[in-house]
Enzyme design. Sequence first.
Site, PDB file in Angstrom:
ATOM      1  N   ASP A  44       0.935  -1.246  -0.059  1.00  0.00           N
ATOM      2  CA  ASP A  44      -0.038   0.118   0.084  1.00  0.00           C
ATOM      3  C   ASP A  44       0.948   1.265   0.092  1.00  0.00           C
ATOM      4  O   ASP A  44       0.675   2.143  -0.844  1.00  0.00           O
ATOM      5  CB  ASP A  44      -1.017  -0.023   1.139  1.00  0.00           C
ATOM      6  CG  ASP A  44      -1.802   1.183   1.472  1.00  0.00           C
ATOM      7  OD1 ASP A  44      -2.745   1.436   0.433  1.00  0.00           O
ATOM      8  OD2 ASP A  44      -1.681   2.097   2.447  1.00  0.00           O
ATOM      9  N   GLU A 116      -1.807  -5.666  -3.524  1.00  0.00           N
ATOM     10  CA  GLU A 116      -0.949  -4.875  -2.810  1.00  0.00           C
ATOM     11  C   GLU A 116       0.020  -5.844  -2.089  1.00  0.00           C
ATOM     12  O   GLU A 116       1.079  -5.378  -2.283  1.00  0.00           O
ATOM     13  CB  GLU A 116      -1.890  -4.225  -1.660  1.00  0.00           C
ATOM     14  CG  GLU A 116      -2.679  -3.063  -1.996  1.00  0.00           C
ATOM     15  CD  GLU A 116      -3.567  -2.354  -0.813  1.00  0.00           C
ATOM     16  OE1 GLU A 116      -3.106  -1.180  -0.549  1.00  0.00           O
ATOM     17  OE2 GLU A 116      -4.403  -3.015  -0.404  1.00  0.00           O
TER      18      GLU A 116
END
EC number: 3.1.26.3
Length: 224
Positions: A44, A116
Amino acid sequence: MSDYSKLEKCLDYQFKNKNLIIEALTHKSFKKPYNNERLEFLGDAVLNLIVGEYLYLKFPKSNEGELSKIRASLVNETGFTRLANEIKLGEYIFISTAEERNKGRTKASILSDAFEAIMGAIYLESGLNTLKPIILRILEESYDKINLDVLFSDYKTALQEITQARFASIPEYKIEGSYGPDHKKEFEVSIWIDGKNYGKASGKSKKLAQQAAAKIAIDKLKEE
């Protein structure tokens, strides 16, 4: 050990440490001593950086607020799910039997987290210079045309104009709840028009979730 060669081909990257790709693909429901949450956290952060730099260079006349909103339209659950589908990530994830029954392989939250995590794993193994072209290639293949008109649209205003003309009313947004850790909280919003539910959407803020829900409603109204 499963064969990840097709996924690696889609990524245009071959993992040297196969345990890393396994960890990145393992959802917490799979009940192993490891899961992909830590790699997701790392991914992220790196995705925010890479996409932020990409937009900074692509839109030299946009100010900080505009760039933040454009990035938020890409760096979110919906955006990452789209990128995950681009590389068919759902075919490779490890989930529990219960999640299989609940169609976990197509769940936005699971796909987004796995995407992610995969990006975090590549960064951990090979660094930023290797990861950056991979992310940007997937991004540009998934979004035919990344431009301000598409990414910086005010869907709430557009929807209100449509509903006032068609129903003589304005949309109602209901906060259904929030989930996720404090560093990565997502809000879920449902949208109602003239007493009818037109769908739900999530975002990293209530405003972003409302914008995403408004876009869903606009698309549905176009089909009616």
